[in-house]
Design a protein around this motif. Structure first.
Motif, PDB file in Angstrom:
ATOM      1  N   ALA A  77      15.292  15.311  -3.997  1.00  0.00           N
ATOM      2  CA  ALA A  77      14.937  15.099  -5.402  1.00  0.00           C
ATOM      3  C   ALA A  77      14.293  13.731  -5.589  1.00  0.00           C
ATOM      4  CB  ALA A  77      16.175  15.218  -6.282  1.00  0.00           C
ATOM      5  N   PHE A  78      13.386  13.669  -6.570  1.00  0.00           N
ATOM      6  CA  PHE A  78      12.728  12.432  -6.966  1.00  0.00           C
ATOM      7  C   PHE A  78      12.758  12.337  -8.481  1.00  0.00           C
ATOM      8  CE2 PHE A  78      10.810  13.720  -2.958  1.00  0.00           C
ATOM      9  CZ  PHE A  78      10.716  12.540  -2.238  1.00  0.00           C
ATOM     10  N   ASP A  79      12.610  11.109  -9.012  1.00  0.00           N
ATOM     11  CA  ASP A  79      12.434  10.980 -10.452  1.00  0.00           C
ATOM     12  C   ASP A  79      11.230  10.092 -10.741  1.00  0.00           C
ATOM     13  OD1 ASP A  79      13.212   8.236 -10.502  1.00  0.00           O
ATOM     14  OD2 ASP A  79      15.311   8.764 -10.831  1.00  0.00           O
ATOM     15  N   ARG A  80      10.844  10.019 -12.011  1.00  0.00           N
ATOM     16  CA  ARG A  80       9.616   9.319 -12.400  1.00  0.00           C
ATOM     17  C   ARG A  80       9.771   7.801 -12.387  1.00  0.00           C
ATOM     18  NH1 ARG A  80       5.738  12.874 -11.325  1.00  0.00           N
ATOM     19  NH2 ARG A  80       6.073  14.890 -12.367  1.00  0.00           N
ATOM     20  N   SER A  81      10.954   7.309 -12.059  1.00  0.00           N
ATOM     21  CA  SER A  81      11.159   5.869 -11.949  1.00  0.00           C
ATOM     22  C   SER A  81      11.174   5.428 -10.490  1.00  0.00           C
ATOM     23  CB  SER A  81      12.480   5.462 -12.618  1.00  0.00           C
ATOM     24  OG  SER A  81      12.438   5.736 -13.998  1.00  0.00           O
ATOM     25  N   GLY A  82      10.852   6.366  -9.589  1.00  0.00           N
ATOM     26  CA  GLY A  82      10.806   6.032  -8.168  1.00  0.00           C
ATOM     27  C   GLY A  82      12.080   6.350  -7.414  1.00  0.00           C
ATOM     28  N   GLY A  83      13.060   6.921  -8.100  1.00  0.00           N
ATOM     29  CA  GLY A  83      14.295   7.289  -7.426  1.00  0.00           C
ATOM     30  C   GLY A  83      14.069   8.413  -6.432  1.00  0.00           C
ATOM     31  N   ARG A  84      14.737   8.317  -5.293  1.00  0.00           N
ATOM     32  CA  ARG A  84      14.642   9.345  -4.262  1.00  0.00           C
ATOM     33  C   ARG A  84      16.022   9.652  -3.721  1.00  0.00           C
ATOM     34  NH1 ARG A  84      15.246   8.963   1.167  1.00  0.00           N
ATOM     35  NH2 ARG A  84      14.485  10.765   2.369  1.00  0.00           N
ATOM     36  N   ALA A 131       3.873  12.740  -4.712  1.00  0.00           N
ATOM     37  CA  ALA A 131       2.829  13.759  -4.618  1.00  0.00           C
ATOM     38  C   ALA A 131       3.474  15.136  -4.753  1.00  0.00           C
ATOM     39  CB  ALA A 131       2.099  13.648  -3.281  1.00  0.00           C
ATOM     40  N   THR A 132       2.961  15.936  -5.679  1.00  0.00           N
ATOM     41  CA  THR A 132       3.409  17.321  -5.867  1.00  0.00           C
ATOM     42  C   THR A 132       2.183  18.197  -6.055  1.00  0.00           C
ATOM     43  OG1 THR A 132       3.519  17.339  -8.293  1.00  0.00           O
ATOM     44  CG2 THR A 132       5.440  16.432  -7.115  1.00  0.00           C
ATOM     45  N   GLU A 133       2.413  19.471  -6.339  1.00  0.00           N
ATOM     46  CA  GLU A 133       1.286  20.380  -6.569  1.00  0.00           C
ATOM     47  C   GLU A 133       0.545  20.069  -7.864  1.00  0.00           C
ATOM     48  OE1 GLU A 133       4.929  22.912  -7.898  1.00  0.00           O
ATOM     49  OE2 GLU A 133       4.484  21.225  -6.580  1.00  0.00           O
ATOM     50  N   SER A 134       1.101  19.180  -8.704  1.00  0.00           N
ATOM     51  CA  SER A 134       0.439  18.797  -9.952  1.00  0.00           C
ATOM     52  C   SER A 134      -0.413  17.540  -9.796  1.00  0.00           C
ATOM     53  CB  SER A 134       1.478  18.565 -11.057  1.00  0.00           C
ATOM     54  OG  SER A 134       2.143  19.760 -11.375  1.00  0.00           O
ATOM     55  N   GLY A 135      -0.286  16.859  -8.666  1.00  0.00           N
ATOM     56  CA  GLY A 135      -1.061  15.647  -8.452  1.00  0.00           C
ATOM     57  C   GLY A 135      -0.206  14.521  -7.896  1.00  0.00           C
ATOM     58  N   ILE A 136      -0.737  13.309  -7.945  1.00  0.00           N
ATOM     59  CA  ILE A 136      -0.012  12.130  -7.477  1.00  0.00           C
ATOM     60  C   ILE A 136       0.294  11.239  -8.673  1.00  0.00           C
ATOM     61  CG2 ILE A 136      -0.134  10.027  -6.089  1.00  0.00           C
ATOM     62  CD1 ILE A 136      -1.607  11.568  -3.990  1.00  0.00           C
ATOM     63  N   SER A 137       1.563  10.900  -8.838  1.00  0.00           N
ATOM     64  CA  SER A 137       2.009  10.078  -9.955  1.00  0.00           C
ATOM     65  C   SER A 137       2.505   8.737  -9.444  1.00  0.00           C
ATOM     66  CB  SER A 137       3.150  10.768 -10.708  1.00  0.00           C
ATOM     67  OG  SER A 137       2.758  12.052 -11.156  1.00  0.00           O
ATOM     68  N   ALA A 138       2.129   7.658 -10.152  1.00  0.00           N
ATOM     69  CA  ALA A 138       2.671   6.339  -9.860  1.00  0.00           C
ATOM     70  C   ALA A 138       3.969   6.185 -10.644  1.00  0.00           C
ATOM     71  CB  ALA A 138       1.678   5.252 -10.253  1.00  0.00           C
ATOM     72  N   THR A 139       5.025   5.755  -9.972  1.00  0.00           N
ATOM     73  CA  THR A 139       6.318   5.641 -10.629  1.00  0.00           C
ATOM     74  C   THR A 139       6.610   4.229 -11.119  1.00  0.00           C
ATOM     75  OG1 THR A 139       7.468   5.219  -8.536  1.00  0.00           O
ATOM     76  CG2 THR A 139       7.240   7.515  -9.217  1.00  0.00           C
ATOM     77  N   PHE A 140       6.096   3.236 -10.412  1.00  0.00           N
ATOM     78  CA  PHE A 140       6.241   1.835 -10.799  1.00  0.00           C
ATOM     79  C   PHE A 140       5.198   1.040 -10.026  1.00  0.00           C
ATOM     80  CE2 PHE A 140       9.025   2.319  -7.133  1.00  0.00           C
ATOM     81  CZ  PHE A 140       8.783   1.173  -6.379  1.00  0.00           C
ATOM     82  N   PRO A 141       4.880  -0.177 -10.458  1.00  0.00           N
ATOM     83  CA  PRO A 141       3.844  -0.945  -9.744  1.00  0.00           C
ATOM     84  C   PRO A 141       4.197  -1.112  -8.270  1.00  0.00           C
ATOM     85  CG  PRO A 141       4.363  -1.968 -11.828  1.00  0.00           C
ATOM     86  CD  PRO A 141       5.386  -0.880 -11.628  1.00  0.00           C
ATOM     87  N   PRO A 142       3.400  -0.559  -7.373  1.00  0.00           N
ATOM     88  CA  PRO A 142       3.715  -0.641  -5.936  1.00  0.00           C
ATOM     89  C   PRO A 142       3.446  -2.017  -5.356  1.00  0.00           C
ATOM     90  CG  PRO A 142       1.601   0.429  -6.249  1.00  0.00           C
ATOM     91  CD  PRO A 142       2.164   0.188  -7.627  1.00  0.00           C
ATOM     92  N   GLN A 143       4.290  -2.393  -4.429  1.00  0.00           N
ATOM     93  CA  GLN A 143       4.092  -3.624  -3.673  1.00  0.00           C
ATOM     94  C   GLN A 143       4.301  -3.290  -2.207  1.00  0.00           C
ATOM     95  OE1 GLN A 143       6.879  -6.432  -5.292  1.00  0.00           O
ATOM     96  NE2 GLN A 143       5.525  -7.013  -6.957  1.00  0.00           N
ATOM     97  N   PHE A 144       3.243  -3.337  -1.448  1.00  0.00           N
ATOM     98  CA  PHE A 144       3.372  -3.044  -0.038  1.00  0.00           C
ATOM     99  C   PHE A 144       2.398  -3.903   0.743  1.00  0.00           C
ATOM    100  CE2 PHE A 144       0.355  -0.061  -1.877  1.00  0.00           C
ATOM    101  CZ  PHE A 144      -0.690  -0.079  -1.005  1.00  0.00           C
ATOM    102  N   GLU A 145       2.646  -3.995   2.025  1.00  0.00           N
ATOM    103  CA  GLU A 145       1.831  -4.826   2.886  1.00  0.00           C
ATOM    104  C   GLU A 145       1.201  -3.950   3.960  1.00  0.00           C
ATOM    105  OE1 GLU A 145       4.576  -7.589   4.460  1.00  0.00           O
ATOM    106  OE2 GLU A 145       5.176  -8.391   2.516  1.00  0.00           O
ATOM    107  N   ARG A 146      -0.039  -4.164   4.228  1.00  0.00           N
ATOM    108  CA  ARG A 146      -0.698  -3.442   5.318  1.00  0.00           C
ATOM    109  C   ARG A 146      -0.980  -4.416   6.448  1.00  0.00           C
ATOM    110  NH1 ARG A 146      -4.733  -0.873   1.713  1.00  0.00           N
ATOM    111  NH2 ARG A 146      -3.878   1.085   0.983  1.00  0.00           N
ATOM    112  N   SER A 147      -0.903  -3.892   7.662  1.00  0.00           N
ATOM    113  CA  SER A 147      -1.242  -4.747   8.814  1.00  0.00           C
ATOM    114  C   SER A 147      -2.750  -4.829   8.942  1.00  0.00           C
ATOM    115  CB  SER A 147      -0.632  -4.145  10.076  1.00  0.00           C
ATOM    116  OG  SER A 147      -1.066  -2.823  10.278  1.00  0.00           O
TER     117      SER A 147
END
Length: 200
Positions: free
Chosen positions: A130-137, A184-200
Motif C-alpha cells: 500500500a501507498f498513500d499520497r503523502s509518500g507513505g509506503r 506510479a500507477t495505471e493513472s499516471g505518476i504522482s508526486a507525493t512530496f518535494p523529492p530530494q535525491f542524489e545522483r552519482s
C-alpha cells in the motif's frame, strides 16, 4: 490499535482488493502503469535503476526491464539474503540469469550475476502492498527495503509502483519507514512530496 495490528489489517485489506482484479484487468492496468514509468523523464535520466521482479499478482515489471536495458540503463534486481535479512542488488542481464529464490520469487542467480555497486545507484522502483499520497509506503512486513535504503551512501530517486487499488488514504508509518516522493500507477505518476535525491 497498535501499529503492528494496524499494518496487518491494512495489508490484508489491500491484498484482498488487489486479488479481485481479473487477469485481464491486471494485464491492462499493469501495461498502463509501466508505460508511465517508461516515460518518466527523471527516471529515464538515471544510469542505474533497481527494479523488483513481479511476483504473483503484482504489476508486471518485465516490459520495463527490457525497455530500460534497450535505452542503455544498467538494471539491477534484488537478491534476498535470508541469513542476514537483507537484500543485495545484482546486475540483471536477462531472464536466463534468474532462478527461483526466496518466497518463490525469481531473483538473480548469484553464481552467474555480477554484484552491483550500490554507490552508483541512481533510482529504485519499489514494490509495496500500500501507498498513500503523502509518500507513505507499506511493504510485505519483513522490512528488507527499508533496511537496504537506510544502508545506502546517498538517497536515490524512489518511485513506488502499484495499482490504483493499492493507494489508500493513509499508510501507518514508523520513523524507520522510507517515504517515496513518486507513485506510479495505471493513472499516471504522482508526486507525493518535494523529492530530494542524489545522483552519482
Amino acid at each position: 490499535m497498535e501499529m503492528k495490528a494496524r499494518k496487518q489489517a491494512l495489508r490484508k485489506q489491500v491484498l484482498a482488493q488487489r486479488q479481485t482484479l481479473s487477469e485481464q484487468e491486471r494485464c491492462e492496468r499493469s501495461a498502463k502503469a509501466v508505460q508511465f514509468l517508461m516515460q518518466f523523464e527523471d527516471l529515464a535520466a538515471c544510469k542505474t535503476v533497481m527494479v523488483f521482479y513481479p511476483f504473483r499478482d503484482e504489476i508486471d515489471t518485465r516490459p520495463f526491464l527490457a525497455h530500460a536495458q534497450k535505452r542503455g540503463q544498467e538494471v539491477w534486481l534484488p537478491y534476498t539474503d535470508m541469513e542476514n535479512k537483507r537484500i543485495i542488488p545484482y546486475v540483471y542481464t536477462g531472464e536466463d540469469c534468474l532462478k527461483l529464490g526466496t518466497y518463490g520469487i525469481y531473483e538473480p542467480d548469484i553464481a552467474r550475476c555480477e554484484p552491483a555497486d550500490v554507490a552508483k545507484l541512481d533510482a529504485v522502483v519499489l514494490p509495496g502492498v500500500a501507498f498513500d499520497r503523502s509518500g507513505g509506503r507499506m511493504g510485505y512486513g519483513a522490512g528488507y527495503y527499508d533496511r537496504f535504503l537506510a544502508g545506502l551512501p546517498g538517497v536515490p530517486l524512489l518511485i513506488g509502483l502499484s495499482f490504483d487499488v493499492q493507494v489508500v488514504d493513509e499508510v501507518p508509518t514508523e520513523p524507520h519507514d522510507f517515504r517515496v516522493p513518486y507513485i506510479a500507477t495505471e493513472s499516471g505518476i504522482s508526486a507525493t512530496f518535494p523529492p530530494q535525491f542524489e545522483r552519482s
